[in-house]
Design a protein around this motif. Structure first.
Motif, PDB file in Angstrom:
ATOM      1  N   LEU A   1       0.838  -1.205   0.000  1.00  0.00           N
ATOM      2  CA  LEU A   1       0.000   0.000   0.000  1.00  0.00           C
ATOM      3  C   LEU A   1       0.867   1.245   0.000  1.00  0.00           C
TER       4      LEU A   1
ATOM      5  N   PHE B   1      -2.501  -1.411  -4.874  1.00  0.00           N
ATOM      6  CA  PHE B   1      -3.671  -1.867  -4.122  1.00  0.00           C
ATOM      7  C   PHE B   1      -3.756  -3.385  -4.250  1.00  0.00           C
TER       8      PHE B   1
ATOM      9  N   LEU C   1       0.963  -7.899 -12.739  1.00  0.00           N
ATOM     10  CA  LEU C   1       0.230  -6.819 -12.076  1.00  0.00           C
ATOM     11  C   LEU C   1       0.789  -5.446 -12.391  1.00  0.00           C
ATOM     12  N   ALA C   2       1.974  -5.390 -12.998  1.00  0.00           N
ATOM     13  CA  ALA C   2       2.514  -4.093 -13.381  1.00  0.00           C
ATOM     14  C   ALA C   2       1.618  -3.413 -14.399  1.00  0.00           C
TER      15      ALA C   2
ATOM     16  N   ARG D   1      -3.894  -1.163 -12.369  1.00  0.00           N
ATOM     17  CA  ARG D   1      -3.869  -0.169 -11.301  1.00  0.00           C
ATOM     18  C   ARG D   1      -5.162  -0.252 -10.494  1.00  0.00           C
ATOM     19  N   GLY D   2      -5.088   0.286  -9.277  1.00  0.00           N
ATOM     20  CA  GLY D   2      -6.283   0.529  -8.471  1.00  0.00           C
ATOM     21  C   GLY D   2      -7.155  -0.688  -8.249  1.00  0.00           C
ATOM     22  N   THR D   3      -8.470  -0.476  -8.476  1.00  0.00           N
ATOM     23  CA  THR D   3      -9.464  -1.517  -8.227  1.00  0.00           C
ATOM     24  C   THR D   3      -9.121  -2.809  -8.952  1.00  0.00           C
TER      25      THR D   3
ATOM     26  N   ALA E   1      -6.750  -4.812  -7.083  1.00  0.00           N
ATOM     27  CA  ALA E   1      -7.401  -5.459  -5.937  1.00  0.00           C
ATOM     28  C   ALA E   1      -8.142  -6.715  -6.389  1.00  0.00           C
TER      29      ALA E   1
ATOM     30  N   GLU F   1       1.998   9.100  -9.354  1.00  0.00           N
ATOM     31  CA  GLU F   1       2.828   8.219 -10.162  1.00  0.00           C
ATOM     32  C   GLU F   1       3.440   8.960 -11.346  1.00  0.00           C
TER      33      GLU F   1
ATOM     34  N   VAL G   1       9.046   2.909 -11.974  1.00  0.00           N
ATOM     35  CA  VAL G   1       7.884   2.435 -11.216  1.00  0.00           C
ATOM     36  C   VAL G   1       7.819   0.920 -11.210  1.00  0.00           C
TER      37      VAL G   1
ATOM     38  N   LEU H   1      -6.233  -5.829   6.136  1.00  0.00           N
ATOM     39  CA  LEU H   1      -6.426  -4.542   5.458  1.00  0.00           C
ATOM     40  C   LEU H   1      -6.926  -3.498   6.463  1.00  0.00           C
TER      41      LEU H   1
ATOM     42  N   VAL I   1      -5.351   0.201   7.369  1.00  0.00           N
ATOM     43  CA  VAL I   1      -6.165   1.400   7.185  1.00  0.00           C
ATOM     44  C   VAL I   1      -6.306   2.149   8.504  1.00  0.00           C
TER      45      VAL I   1
ATOM     46  N   ARG J   1      -0.907   4.338   6.419  1.00  0.00           N
ATOM     47  CA  ARG J   1      -0.228   3.666   5.314  1.00  0.00           C
ATOM     48  C   ARG J   1       1.156   4.209   5.057  1.00  0.00           C
TER      49      ARG J   1
ATOM     50  N   PRO K   1      -8.736   9.725   7.052  1.00  0.00           N
ATOM     51  CA  PRO K   1      -8.320   8.929   5.889  1.00  0.00           C
ATOM     52  C   PRO K   1      -6.844   8.540   5.910  1.00  0.00           C
TER      53      PRO K   1
ATOM     54  N   ARG L   1     -13.636  12.949  -2.589  1.00  0.00           N
ATOM     55  CA  ARG L   1     -12.255  12.518  -2.778  1.00  0.00           C
ATOM     56  C   ARG L   1     -12.153  11.677  -4.037  1.00  0.00           C
TER      57      ARG L   1
ATOM     58  N   GLU M   1      -9.762   5.726  -5.237  1.00  0.00           N
ATOM     59  CA  GLU M   1     -10.740   4.653  -5.201  1.00  0.00           C
ATOM     60  C   GLU M   1     -10.521   3.737  -4.000  1.00  0.00           C
ATOM     61  N   PHE M   2      -9.462   4.010  -3.236  1.00  0.00           N
ATOM     62  CA  PHE M   2      -9.163   3.189  -2.071  1.00  0.00           C
ATOM     63  C   PHE M   2     -10.245   3.370  -1.000  1.00  0.00           C
TER      64      PHE M   2
ATOM     65  N   LEU N   1     -13.846   1.754  -1.565  1.00  0.00           N
ATOM     66  CA  LEU N   1     -13.735   0.295  -1.561  1.00  0.00           C
ATOM     67  C   LEU N   1     -13.588  -0.219  -0.134  1.00  0.00           C
TER      68      LEU N   1
ATOM     69  N   LEU O   1      -5.413  -9.536 -17.425  1.00  0.00           N
ATOM     70  CA  LEU O   1      -4.139  -9.193 -18.056  1.00  0.00           C
ATOM     71  C   LEU O   1      -4.313  -8.920 -19.534  1.00  0.00           C
TER      72      LEU O   1
ATOM     73  N   ALA P   1      -8.210   1.001 -17.051  1.00  0.00           N
ATOM     74  CA  ALA P   1      -7.731  -0.010 -16.125  1.00  0.00           C
ATOM     75  C   ALA P   1      -6.219  -0.057 -16.137  1.00  0.00           C
TER      76      ALA P   1
ATOM     77  N   ARG Q   1       0.015   6.281 -19.201  1.00  0.00           N
ATOM     78  CA  ARG Q   1       1.243   6.826 -19.777  1.00  0.00           C
ATOM     79  C   ARG Q   1       2.052   5.718 -20.453  1.00  0.00           C
TER      80      ARG Q   1
END
Lengths: 293, 295
Positions: free
Chosen positions: A29, A34, A82-83, A86-88, A91, A160, A170, A213, A217, A221, A264, B88, B91-92, B95, B276, B290, B294
């Motif tokens: 995190l 995520f 996973l590279a 992103r984000g959701t 997860a 990023e 990255v 998690l 939280v 983090r 947060p 905000r 998206e953390f 969720l 993937l 998704a 960049r």
């Protein structure tokens, strides 16, 4: 006094295992990933250690080392696909990873005994061993987070695009974060197995993901103390207030919503930020120093 | 035999589609993955069971009450867990708070039912079976199919109305939508109500089909819904329906020709691979990026 200690020790053991898992979750995190794969690493680590020790007669310490290695490999392998996400989506992908690991542990019955789980694992890790592991892992993470890697993690998490424009690789640092998280997760899984005699596949599912998690939280983090304090609070709070023990889920859920809405950054990071702000304000008003550390 | 399996798969897939439809709708409009959707499903099932067993009302009423309960809870969820976080951008937060809301709703149900698995009394639904082209189909299966089809048609019609256009406008940009006189608040309430109602109705249908209602009934279908909404594209309504039916068929075939544990492994490996190869899914919808944008 002795009886108090007897009542306290199992709780402390549980809290320390949760701390280790939370540190594994924290690492990803902090780097802005995520991922919720910690339970999957723990499952891999626990099963590889338990199988090596109970079926091949390997020494438990080698088993723990092997579990950490398995976690490391799993983390690195997972970081490659996973590279792209992103984000959701990260997860969801890591949730899928955890489910696949659990399903395989259920399915590979000749090795893992399926739903029966592995029983009769020697108890070689006591509270002292857990404490040593927790201290070592904490020192490792503090060292990493004070080095360039930690600064790169912070840069990537905050923005990023800016991090990339500053020349931060990255992909490389995300792979680092996955590797560290995997190692700690595998280690924590092995310690859990050697601490509790028996493991079953179900305990590494969604039911392990959520409290870990929640701990990160709640604590925060950014600073290393965050996950440790968060995990400790979440483990000990339901036990301190015994009537709350049955409402453990309610408590965890309430904390998650409350922290997300009002704090947060988590407890520790909010406090640290306050201190930082008030300190710099004092410098500005009272005595502008030529060089502040 | 194969046709029978495929028919059973379509029925199972219909419930997946109903469940995933609400989830993908909320994601499309709010860009929030609502994990508490599983407990709306479970509470719908509970409400339906309560209506049948305690009040002794017929099954259609139970379906209606289940949908209503899910919808109202969905609105409540929006107020407690999502509204305070709307300003905000990360998206953390939403969720995580939806995980929290899920835990709370789960805990309440667990306490109320003493963690028991309950079932519908015998004769709640007439056990009639038909035979058609060597396929054995029960009235319940046909009802599930008919209900799913009706819900899908209703949604299709709703999307074409003014409300549907407002919904799509807010999904694109809340600020721009409010500039042209759309009230985003109303749109949010509607999407959460529809989403919750679909979940609640699915809960009643699944509870009756497997004759088991418990506080843990939501989690397996939530994990299946991940596969459905990723396969269909997050935010795509048509994709959720097609992917839901497809998943039901694949799962039924995998359970009967492989084993049930392995079918889960196959399913989630497939999810991983889809993420993937094509993380935006195979059907265009109200989606967002998704992958890394960049270069």
């Amino acid at each position: 006094m002795i009886s108090l200690l007897h009542a306290f020790l199992p709780l402390a053991e549980l809290a320390m295992i949760q701390c280790l898992l939370a540190l594994s979750q924290y690492t990803v995190l902090r780097a802005g990933v995520f991922s919720v794969a910690t339970a999957g690493y723990a499952c891999l680590g626990a099963y590889s250690a338990a199988v090596l020790v109970t079926q091949y007669g390997v020494s438990p310490y080698m088993g723990i080392a092997a579990a950490a290695l398995v976690g490391l490999i799993a983390g690195i392998v997972l970081s490659i696909p996973l590279a792209l996400l992103r984000g959701t989506f990260q997860a969801i992908a890591t949730t899928a990873f955890g489910e696949v690991v659990c399903a395989m542990a259920l399915y590979a019955e000749p090795i893992t005994q399926g739903a029966m789980g592995i029983n009769g694992i020697p108890k070689v890790v006591g509270p002292l061993g857990l404490l040593v592991a927790l201290v070592l892992v904490t020192i490792l993470i503090v060292t990493i987070s004070r080095s360039g890697i930690g600064r790169a993690f912070d840069a990537i998490r905050q923005d990023e695009t800016v991090a990339v424009s500053l020349g931060v690789n990255v992909r490389k640092y995300h792979a680092f974060a996955f590797a560290i998280s995997g190692t700690i997760g595998g280690l924590a899984g092995a310690l859990l197995a050697f601490n509790t005699y028996s493991i079953v596949p179900e305990q590494f599912g969604y039911i392990m993901v959520v409290p870990v998690l929640a701990a990160v939280v709640l604590g925060g983090r950014v600073s290393v103390a965050g996950p440790i304090i968060g995990a400790t609070i979440l483990t000990i709070l339901p036990e301190l207030a015994r009537p709350l023990a049955a409402q453990r889920f309610f408590l965890q859920g309430g904390i998650l919503i409350f922290v997300m809405v009002y704090l947060p950054d988590g407890i520790v990071d909010t406090v640290l930020n306050r201190i930082k702000v008030s300190r710099s304000a004092r410098h500005l008003v009272l005595q502008p120093q030529p060089r502040s550390s | 035999m194969l046709t029978q399996q495929i028919f059973d798969g379509i029925v199972v897939g219909g419930t997946y589609a109903l469940f995933a439809l609400g989830m993908t709708l909320v994601f499309g409009v709010h860009h929030v993955l609502n994990l508490a959707h599983a407990s709306l499903f479970m509470w719908g099932g509970m409400a339906g069971l309560y209506v049948v067993t305690a009040l002794g009302l017929p099954f259609p009423v139970a379906l209606l009450v289940g949908a209503l309960a899910g919808g109202v809870l969905g609105i409540g969820l929006d107020f407690v867990a999502f509204r305070p976080l709307r300003k905000r951008t990360d998206e953390f937060g939403p969720l995580v708070s939806s995980i929290g809301a899920n835990l709370i709703l789960l805990n309440i149900a667990q306490q109320l039912t003493s963690a028991q698995i309950m079932g519908y009394p015998f004769g709640t639904f007439p056990a009639v079976t038909f035979h058609f082209l060597s396929i054995r189909m029960s009235l319940l299966q046909l009802t599930i199919l008919a209900f799913t089809a009706a819900a899908v048609l209703l949604m299709g019609w709703y999307f074409k109305t003014s409300f549907g256009r407002q919904m799509r406008a807010v999904a694109l940009s809340e600020t721009t939508a409010s500039l042209v006189g759309i009230n985003p608040l109303g749109v949010y309430l509607q999407t959460f109500f529809i989403s919750g109602a679909l979940a609640g109705a699915a809960g009643v249908l699944v509870g009756l089909a497997f004759n088991s209602v418990s506080f843990l009934m939501g989690e397996p279908i939530l994990l299946k819904a991940f596969v459905v909404i990723i396969l269909g594209g997050l935010g795509s309504v048509r994709g959720a329906i097609i992917a839901g039916l497809l998943l039901g068929i694949i799962q039924t075939l995998a359970v009967s020709y492989l084993s049930s544990e392995l079918s889960d492994a196959v399913l989630f490996t497939a999810l991983f691979i889809i993420l993937l190869v094509k993380p935006t899914g195979f059907f265009p919808g109200m989606r967002r990026d998704a992958r890394v944008v960049r270069q």
